[in-house]
Design a protein around this motif. Structure first.
Motif, PDB file in Angstrom:
ATOM      1  N   ALA A 119       0.847  -1.198   0.000  1.00 57.87           N
ATOM      2  CA  ALA A 119       0.000   0.000   0.000  1.00 57.87           C
ATOM      3  C   ALA A 119       0.885   1.252   0.000  1.00 57.87           C
ATOM      4  CB  ALA A 119      -0.887  -0.025   1.234  1.00 57.87           C
ATOM      5  N   LYS A 133      -2.290  -0.586   6.431  1.00 61.22           N
ATOM      6  CA  LYS A 133      -2.920  -1.701   5.697  1.00 61.22           C
ATOM      7  C   LYS A 133      -4.382  -1.360   5.422  1.00 61.22           C
ATOM      8  CE  LYS A 133       0.527  -4.643   6.825  1.00 61.22           C
ATOM      9  NZ  LYS A 133       1.495  -4.834   5.764  1.00 61.22           N
ATOM     10  N   SER A 134      -4.945  -2.062   4.489  1.00 61.81           N
ATOM     11  CA  SER A 134      -6.341  -1.861   4.161  1.00 61.81           C
ATOM     12  C   SER A 134      -7.086  -3.163   4.438  1.00 61.81           C
ATOM     13  CB  SER A 134      -6.432  -1.498   2.683  1.00 61.81           C
ATOM     14  OG  SER A 134      -7.759  -1.306   2.302  1.00 61.81           O
ATOM     15  N   GLU A 147      -8.511  -3.720  10.782  1.00 68.10           N
ATOM     16  CA  GLU A 147      -8.697  -5.167  10.949  1.00 68.10           C
ATOM     17  C   GLU A 147     -10.092  -5.582  10.494  1.00 68.10           C
ATOM     18  OE1 GLU A 147      -5.799  -6.992  11.803  1.00 68.10           O
ATOM     19  OE2 GLU A 147      -7.098  -8.533  11.010  1.00 68.10           O
ATOM     20  N   SER A 148     -10.140  -6.285   9.357  1.00 64.65           N
ATOM     21  CA  SER A 148     -11.426  -6.634   8.726  1.00 64.65           C
ATOM     22  C   SER A 148     -12.478  -7.193   9.689  1.00 64.65           C
ATOM     23  CB  SER A 148     -11.242  -7.696   7.652  1.00 64.65           C
ATOM     24  OG  SER A 148     -10.191  -7.405   6.821  1.00 64.65           O
ATOM     25  N   GLU A 205      -9.195 -14.482   9.308  1.00 64.05           N
ATOM     26  CA  GLU A 205      -7.867 -13.863   9.267  1.00 64.05           C
ATOM     27  C   GLU A 205      -6.871 -14.589  10.163  1.00 64.05           C
ATOM     28  OE1 GLU A 205      -6.556 -11.323   7.374  1.00 64.05           O
ATOM     29  OE2 GLU A 205      -8.416 -11.351   6.239  1.00 64.05           O
TER      30      GLU A 205
HETATM   31  N1  LIG Z   1      -5.624  -8.984   8.973  1.00 57.20           N
HETATM   32  C1  LIG Z   1      -5.717  -7.703   8.313  1.00 57.20           C
HETATM   33  C2  LIG Z   1      -4.826  -7.754   7.078  1.00 57.20           C
HETATM   34  C3  LIG Z   1      -4.687  -6.404   6.395  1.00 57.20           C
HETATM   35  C4  LIG Z   1      -3.825  -6.534   5.146  1.00 57.20           C
HETATM   36  O1  LIG Z   1      -2.759  -7.170   5.138  1.00 57.20           O
HETATM   37  N2  LIG Z   1      -4.274  -5.901   4.043  1.00 57.20           N
HETATM   38  C5  LIG Z   1      -3.583  -5.969   2.791  1.00 57.20           C
HETATM   39  C6  LIG Z   1      -4.591  -5.860   1.663  1.00 57.20           C
HETATM   40  S1  LIG Z   1      -5.279  -7.380   1.196  1.00 57.20           S
HETATM   41  C7  LIG Z   1      -2.654  -4.762   2.616  1.00 57.20           C
HETATM   42  O2  LIG Z   1      -2.983  -3.680   3.068  1.00 57.20           O
HETATM   43  N3  LIG Z   1      -1.551  -4.976   1.903  1.00 57.20           N
HETATM   44  C8  LIG Z   1      -0.662  -3.928   1.520  1.00 57.20           C
HETATM   45  C9  LIG Z   1       0.502  -3.743   2.463  1.00 57.20           C
HETATM   46  O3  LIG Z   1       0.723  -4.608   3.323  1.00 57.20           O
HETATM   47  O4  LIG Z   1       1.191  -2.734   2.329  1.00 57.20           O
HETATM   48  C10 LIG Z   1      -7.174  -7.416   7.964  1.00 57.20           C
HETATM   49  O5  LIG Z   1      -7.931  -8.359   7.777  1.00 57.20           O
HETATM   50  O6  LIG Z   1      -7.576  -6.256   7.919  1.00 57.20           O
END
Ligand SMILES: N[C@@H](CCC(=O)N[C@@H](CS)C(=O)NCC(=O)O)C(=O)O
Length: 222
Positions: free
Chosen positions: A40, A52-53, A65-66, A101
């Motif tokens: 991201a 994170k998203s 956190e989803s 998750e």
């Molecule tokens: N367990 C967290 C995981 C969040 C996560 O890893 N999101 C990914 C998107 S699928 C992300 O932001 N990836 C980009 C990065 O790590 O920079 C949740 O469910 O919110």
């Protein structure tokens, strides 16, 4: 107003879908992955330190956190996506909100990392060692774990129409991402007919389709 900090082609698609099911107003702030690293962009760290998203802001509240986001939004804006409090279905729903998750995603992430390790360019003298390690980890640990989880999920859908019971719930939205990821890159196929039928059913939901239109690129919906 609810704002979803949405990264393209990511887990935050689930939150858009949830909000469409709930029928609440929200806005989307978009972020694009770095095409090389797939990470991201740094702007997302201004919203939440992990960058994170998904992240959702709702008035003064910022939530990451989803599972926690889905629990919060479903509680606050629409009890119909959560089974009745204290019912066995509610406990199952809570379990799945954490399981997706906490348990299902780690082997999928390991597969992604070791697949990348196997195919990444590297100096010729390191290649056989790195590839050997990647293959060994995948065959000895990752593949058996993925099979264990997919067999388990397939058998759970033999007990009820949806994951938490006879009614569609927040649990189904939370489980969509690991199942879509498994179908895209971890061998989930017609040999597990209940899971494939689940994916077909969720993809046909009008709210899912509306969320896809609003979210943009999402390669897992195939
Ligand atoms: N367990 C967290 C995981 C969040 C996560 O890893 N999101 C990914 C998107 S699928 C992300 O932001 N990836 C980009 C990065 O790590 O920079 C949740 O469910 O919110």
């Amino acid at each position: 107003m609810i704002t979803v900090h949405h990264l393209n082609n990511s887990r935050s698609q689930r939150i858009l879908w949830l909000l469409e099911e709930l029928g609440v107003d929200y806005q989307i702030k978009r972020y694009e992955r770095d095409p090389k690293t797939m990470l991201a962009p740094p702007e997302l760290r201004a919203v939440h330190p992990l960058g994170k998203s998904p992240v959702v802001t709702d008035g003064e509240l910022t939530m990451a956190e989803s599972g926690a986001i889905i629990d919060y939004l479903a509680n606050r804006y629409g009890p119909h996506l959560l089974p009745a409090a204290d019912s066995p279905e509610r406990l199952r729903c809570t379990y799945w909100l954490h399981y997706a998750e906490g348990s299902a995603m780690p082997p999928l992430l390991l597969k992604l990392v070791f697949d990348k390790m196997e195919s990444s360019p590297m100096p010729f003298f390191v290649k056989p060692i790195a590839r050997g390690i990647a293959r060994k980890v995948k065959s000895a640990f990752v593949a058996p774990q993925l099979k264990l989880h997919l067999d388990y999920l397939e058998s759970e859908l033999g007990k009820s129409t949806w994951f938490a019971g006879e009614q569609f719930s927040a649990a189904d939205i939370q489980l969509s991402f690991p199942l879509e990821a498994a179908a895209a890159r971890a061998g989930l196929d017609a040999s597990r007919p209940r899971l494939m039928a689940f994916l077909e059913r969720i993809h046909a939901r009008p709210a899912y389709q509306r969320a896809l239109e609003k979210g943009g690129e999402y390669t897992y919906a195939r």
